[in-house]
Write an enzyme that holds these catalytic residues in place. Structure first.
Site, PDB file in Angstrom:
ATOM      1  N   TYR A  71      12.106  17.066  -0.581  1.00  0.00           N
ATOM      2  CA  TYR A  71      11.592  16.454   0.644  1.00  0.00           C
ATOM      3  C   TYR A  71      10.343  15.666   0.279  1.00  0.00           C
ATOM      4  O   TYR A  71       9.401  16.223  -0.298  1.00  0.00           O
ATOM      5  CB  TYR A  71      11.264  17.535   1.681  1.00  0.00           C
ATOM      6  CG  TYR A  71      10.581  16.973   2.905  1.00  0.00           C
ATOM      7  CD1 TYR A  71      11.225  16.049   3.721  1.00  0.00           C
ATOM      8  CD2 TYR A  71       9.281  17.349   3.227  1.00  0.00           C
ATOM      9  CE1 TYR A  71      10.599  15.519   4.838  1.00  0.00           C
ATOM     10  CE2 TYR A  71       8.646  16.824   4.347  1.00  0.00           C
ATOM     11  CZ  TYR A  71       9.313  15.915   5.147  1.00  0.00           C
ATOM     12  OH  TYR A  71       8.680  15.379   6.251  1.00  0.00           O
ATOM     13  N   HIS A  92      10.984  11.810   6.436  1.00  0.00           N
ATOM     14  CA  HIS A  92      10.879  11.354   7.819  1.00  0.00           C
ATOM     15  C   HIS A  92      10.039  10.086   7.846  1.00  0.00           C
ATOM     16  O   HIS A  92       9.034   9.997   7.135  1.00  0.00           O
ATOM     17  CB  HIS A  92      10.182  12.413   8.690  1.00  0.00           C
ATOM     18  CG  HIS A  92      10.947  13.695   8.785  1.00  0.00           C
ATOM     19  ND1 HIS A  92      10.714  14.755   7.942  1.00  0.00           N
ATOM     20  CD2 HIS A  92      11.944  14.075   9.613  1.00  0.00           C
ATOM     21  CE1 HIS A  92      11.546  15.750   8.267  1.00  0.00           C
ATOM     22  NE2 HIS A  92      12.303  15.367   9.270  1.00  0.00           N
ATOM     23  N   MET A 114       7.153  14.431   1.310  1.00  0.00           N
ATOM     24  CA  MET A 114       6.195  14.655   2.401  1.00  0.00           C
ATOM     25  C   MET A 114       5.422  13.373   2.680  1.00  0.00           C
ATOM     26  O   MET A 114       5.250  12.992   3.835  1.00  0.00           O
ATOM     27  CB  MET A 114       5.240  15.798   2.046  1.00  0.00           C
ATOM     28  CG  MET A 114       5.947  17.138   1.840  1.00  0.00           C
ATOM     29  SD  MET A 114       4.809  18.538   1.629  1.00  0.00           S
ATOM     30  CE  MET A 114       3.996  18.168   0.060  1.00  0.00           C
TER      31      MET A 114
END
Length: 163
Positions: free
Chosen positions: A78, A116, A80
Site C-alpha cells: 500500500y 488512494h 501511503m
C-alpha cells in the site's frame, strides 16, 4: 561559467536518524497530518520507503506499508504517500521512486500495489496511470477535513518474472 552541471537523483532508506526529513516533506506536501502509526509503518516497510535527493537536497519521498491479503497468503504493498516538492516535479524523481517500489515488488513476489487518490487530483491519477495503475474503486467520504472527501483506489497488478 562552464558547462551544465550533472545533477544526480539518489534514493536513501528512511531510518530513525532521517525520519525528521520525511515528516518535514509530508508537512509541506500533503493536506493531512500523519500519526505515529504512519511513521512506524513507513519504517517497518524497510526498502519500500525511500527519501529522494536531488543534488543532495531532500525533495521527495515514497512511504509504503506491507499488508497481508487472502488470509495472509499473499502480500500487497500500500503506497501511503508519494510526493515531490513542486519546484522539483517533472524531473523524473517521482517516477524513480515509484519504479523502485514496482521493481522491489517484482523481486519479492508481491503481486499487487494500491493507493488512494483524492478524486480531483488529476495530476496524480494521470501519473499513476502511466505506470499501469487502474481505478478499481471509488470510496465516498474517505477523507475528513479536505474537499472533495472522496477518493479513488488505484491498483496495479505486478506480473511476476517466470522462474
Amino acid at each position: 561559467m562552464g558547462g551544465k552541471r550533472e545533477v544526480t537523483i539518489s534514493l536513501d532508506a528512511v531510518r530513525d536518524k532521517n525520519m525528521m526529513q520525511l515528516k518535514k516533506l509530508n508537512t509541506a506536501l500533503f493536506p493531512v497530518r500523519y500519526n505515529d502509526k504512519y511513521y512506524a509503518d513507513a519504517l517497518a516497510s524497510g526498502e519500500f520507503t525511500k527519501l529522494a535527493y536531488y543534488s543532495d537536497i531532500c525533495v521527495g519521498s515514497i512511504a509504503c506499508r506491507l499488508e497481508k491479503k487472502d488470509g495472509g497468503a499473499a502480500r500487497v504493498v500500500y503506497i501511503m504517500t508519494l510526493g515531490v516538492l513542486a519546484p522539483y516535479r517533472e524531473l523524473g524523481i517521482g517516477s524513480k521512486l515509484l519504479n523502485h517500489v514496482i521493481d522491489l515488488c517484482s523481486k519479492q513476489n508481491i503481486s499487487e500495489i494500491y493507493l488512494h487518490v483524492q478524486t480531483n487530483n488529476d495530476d496524480a491519477i494521470n501519473f499513476y496511470k502511466k505506470f499501469g495503475f487502474e481505478i478499481t474503486e471509488t470510496i465516498q467520504n474517505y477523507y475528513t477535513n479536505i474537499s472533495p472527501p472522496d477518493c479513488f483506489v488505484l491498483t496495479k497488478l505486478i506480473t511476476q518474472p517466470k522462474k
